[in-house]
Write an enzyme that holds these catalytic residues in place. Structure first.
Site, PDB file in Angstrom:
ATOM      1  N   HIS A  57     -14.785  33.982  -3.199  1.00 16.41           N
ATOM      2  CA  HIS A  57     -13.677  33.074  -2.916  1.00 16.41           C
ATOM      3  C   HIS A  57     -14.144  31.941  -2.015  1.00 16.41           C
ATOM      4  O   HIS A  57     -15.181  32.022  -1.352  1.00 16.41           O
ATOM      5  CB  HIS A  57     -12.498  33.815  -2.278  1.00 16.41           C
ATOM      6  CG  HIS A  57     -12.819  34.436  -0.952  1.00 16.41           C
ATOM      7  ND1 HIS A  57     -13.461  35.648  -0.834  1.00 16.41           N
ATOM      8  CD2 HIS A  57     -12.584  34.012   0.330  1.00 16.41           C
ATOM      9  CE1 HIS A  57     -13.605  35.959   0.441  1.00 16.41           C
ATOM     10  NE2 HIS A  57     -13.093  34.975   1.179  1.00 16.41           N
ATOM     11  N   TYR A  96     -14.228  30.146  11.466  1.00 19.32           N
ATOM     12  CA  TYR A  96     -13.753  31.124  10.485  1.00 19.32           C
ATOM     13  C   TYR A  96     -14.284  30.804   9.088  1.00 19.32           C
ATOM     14  O   TYR A  96     -14.734  31.693   8.362  1.00 19.32           O
ATOM     15  CB  TYR A  96     -12.226  31.159  10.486  1.00 19.32           C
ATOM     16  CG  TYR A  96     -11.658  32.225   9.580  1.00 19.32           C
ATOM     17  CD1 TYR A  96     -11.664  33.566   9.975  1.00 19.32           C
ATOM     18  CD2 TYR A  96     -11.135  31.898   8.335  1.00 19.32           C
ATOM     19  CE1 TYR A  96     -11.161  34.561   9.143  1.00 19.32           C
ATOM     20  CE2 TYR A  96     -10.630  32.881   7.495  1.00 19.32           C
ATOM     21  CZ  TYR A  96     -10.647  34.206   7.902  1.00 19.32           C
ATOM     22  OH  TYR A  96     -10.163  35.190   7.080  1.00 19.32           O
ATOM     23  N   GLU A 100     -19.807  33.116   7.169  1.00 22.47           N
ATOM     24  CA  GLU A 100     -20.836  33.721   6.321  1.00 22.47           C
ATOM     25  C   GLU A 100     -21.993  32.763   6.053  1.00 22.47           C
ATOM     26  O   GLU A 100     -22.917  33.084   5.299  1.00 22.47           O
ATOM     27  CB  GLU A 100     -20.212  34.229   5.019  1.00 22.47           C
ATOM     28  CG  GLU A 100     -19.200  35.343   5.263  1.00 22.47           C
ATOM     29  CD  GLU A 100     -18.765  36.057   3.998  1.00 22.47           C
ATOM     30  OE1 GLU A 100     -19.393  35.842   2.936  1.00 22.47           O
ATOM     31  OE2 GLU A 100     -17.801  36.845   4.080  1.00 22.47           O
ATOM     32  N   GLY A 174      -5.392 -26.777 -20.753  1.00 20.14           N
ATOM     33  CA  GLY A 174      -4.292 -27.086 -21.656  1.00 20.14           C
ATOM     34  C   GLY A 174      -3.300 -28.013 -20.998  1.00 20.14           C
ATOM     35  O   GLY A 174      -3.336 -28.221 -19.781  1.00 20.14           O
ATOM     36  N   PRO A 175      -2.376 -28.587 -21.778  1.00 23.89           N
ATOM     37  CA  PRO A 175      -1.393 -29.519 -21.230  1.00 23.89           C
ATOM     38  C   PRO A 175      -0.353 -28.798 -20.387  1.00 23.89           C
ATOM     39  O   PRO A 175      -0.229 -27.567 -20.448  1.00 23.89           O
ATOM     40  CB  PRO A 175      -0.767 -30.127 -22.485  1.00 23.89           C
ATOM     41  CG  PRO A 175      -0.901 -29.062 -23.519  1.00 23.89           C
ATOM     42  CD  PRO A 175      -2.211 -28.385 -23.234  1.00 23.89           C
ATOM     43  N   PRO A 176       0.419 -29.526 -19.586  1.00 22.47           N
ATOM     44  CA  PRO A 176       1.476 -28.896 -18.787  1.00 22.47           C
ATOM     45  C   PRO A 176       2.449 -28.114 -19.663  1.00 22.47           C
ATOM     46  O   PRO A 176       2.836 -28.572 -20.746  1.00 22.47           O
ATOM     47  CB  PRO A 176       2.162 -30.085 -18.109  1.00 22.47           C
ATOM     48  CG  PRO A 176       1.119 -31.157 -18.067  1.00 22.47           C
ATOM     49  CD  PRO A 176       0.325 -30.988 -19.331  1.00 22.47           C
ATOM     50  N   GLY A 177       2.834 -26.940 -19.197  1.00 20.27           N
ATOM     51  CA  GLY A 177       3.842 -26.149 -19.887  1.00 20.27           C
ATOM     52  C   GLY A 177       3.338 -25.262 -20.995  1.00 20.27           C
ATOM     53  O   GLY A 177       4.139 -24.593 -21.651  1.00 20.27           O
ATOM     54  N   GLY A 179       1.361 -22.597 -20.694  1.00 18.20           N
ATOM     55  CA  GLY A 179       1.232 -21.195 -20.309  1.00 18.20           C
ATOM     56  C   GLY A 179      -0.084 -20.821 -19.659  1.00 18.20           C
ATOM     57  O   GLY A 179      -0.459 -19.648 -19.660  1.00 18.20           O
ATOM     58  N   SER A 181      -0.906 -20.779 -16.403  1.00 11.97           N
ATOM     59  CA  SER A 181      -0.691 -19.908 -15.244  1.00 11.97           C
ATOM     60  C   SER A 181      -0.271 -18.504 -15.687  1.00 11.97           C
ATOM     61  O   SER A 181      -0.668 -17.505 -15.074  1.00 11.97           O
ATOM     62  CB  SER A 181       0.361 -20.505 -14.312  1.00 11.97           C
ATOM     63  OG  SER A 181      -0.062 -21.758 -13.808  1.00 11.97           O
TER      64      SER A 181
END
Length: 314
Positions: A57, A96, A100, A174-177, A179, A181
């Site tokens: 054990h 303890y 052993e 890419g252009p503004p808007g 995606g 971000s």
């Protein structure tokens, strides 16, 4: 009868637990060795009963850095472990578990009764991990109270993490808007992503995040600074009141302009120094037109190509 608190039954959370595991398998031994040592102020497991006529054990004791529930301790150590709240001192439990002389694992040091351990434990975590973020996650109160001292210790200890890998650089154009971000936001877990404040040199709030987003970029970082960010060598960046190591594995640069347009050709000595650091170029399918996100798609280019007639990533 199980104690109850806040509608929950079972033993209450404690820092100090003892456990026994009879006839452990190799997988169970491995699991007990797996928890990171930063979880513990002190942890010891002895192997007992290996002689004939006795049940083999494991006998263990764990003094966790912070209180753990019964179920959490079971999760760390294994479902078959018999677990109880510890009695006696750490030293007594050490004696303890090691009686052993055959230890499976021992880490940390026994804590004395009443010993102040919050700051010393945070220091141990810092010197082991080399990361203030790790300290903040594991010892938030101590971190807030001792941030400046811990930061100074990290600087002089030589344990501060340093970049020794090439940071991947992905440019999204890419252009503004369209995606850009959103593309950057979906790249990685927000927990590991830092968005660089625009148009200044400060990196306030950066704590070694693996992904850095430089959004809406058009050349507002000094040329030399951008080259260093995109390189492979150790680098520190400035915060208001200090510096932090730059540890990003990926940089995402979004822009309405191609890298050709970021800097004047008369202002930089060799623009190819940037191009060879770029890992990938992601273009809106027609970056010269004002398109909506629904009207097109992002395409990863293979330069040199008509959209970008220069070699990259070499």
């Amino acid at each position: 009868m199980p104690s109850k608190k806040n509608g929950r039954s079972g033993p209450q959370p404690h820092k100090r637990w003892v456990f026994t595991l009879n006839n452990p398998s190799e997988d169970e031994r491995k699991k007990i060795r797996e928890p990171p040592i930063s979880l513990f102020d002190y942890f010891i497991v002895g192997e007992e009963g290996n002689e004939e006529g006795r049940t083999p054990h494991l006998q263990g004791f764990a003094n966790f850095v912070k209180k753990q529930t019964f179920n959490k301790v079971k999760w760390y150590l294994g479902a078959r472990c018999h677990i109880e709240k510890a009695k006696g001192t750490d030293q007594q439990n050490k004696e303890y578990c090691s009686k052993e002389g055959n230890l499976l694992i021992e880490c940390g040091a026994p804590r004395s009764q009443g010993q102040r351990s919050d700051l010393s434990t945070a220091v141990s975590t810092l010197l082991e991990s080399g990361s203030l973020v790790t300290v903040a996650e594991q010892h938030p109160v101590t971190f807030v109270r001792n941030f400046r001292g811990l930061a100074e210790l990290l600087k002089v200890s030589g344990k501060m993490q340093k970049r020794d890998w090439k940071t991947n650089v992905h440019v999204i154009v890419g252009p503004p808007g369209c995606g850009k971000s959103k593309w950057a936001a979906n790249f990685a877990d927000p927990e590991t992503t830092y968005w660089k404040p625009p148009r200044n040199k400060w990196w306030d709030g950066y704590h070694g995040e693996e992904v850095v987003v430089i959004d809406d970029f058009y050349g507002w970082l000094p040329w030399d600074d951008l080259l260093r960010l995109c390189d492979r060598y150790p680098l520190t960046v400035e915060t208001k009141g200090g510096t932090v190591p730059f540890l990003a594995r990926s940089i995402l640069i979004t822009s309405n302009q191609t890298p050709l347009e970021w800097y004047s050709s008369t202002a930089v000595p060799a623009v190819e120094a940037l191009y060879r650091r770029i890992t990938s170029l992601v273009f809106w399918k027609n970056a010269t037109e004002q398109s909506t996100e629904e009207g097109g798609q992002f395409v990863t280019l293979s330069p040199p190509c008509p959209e970008f007639p220069y070699e990259i990533n070499y």
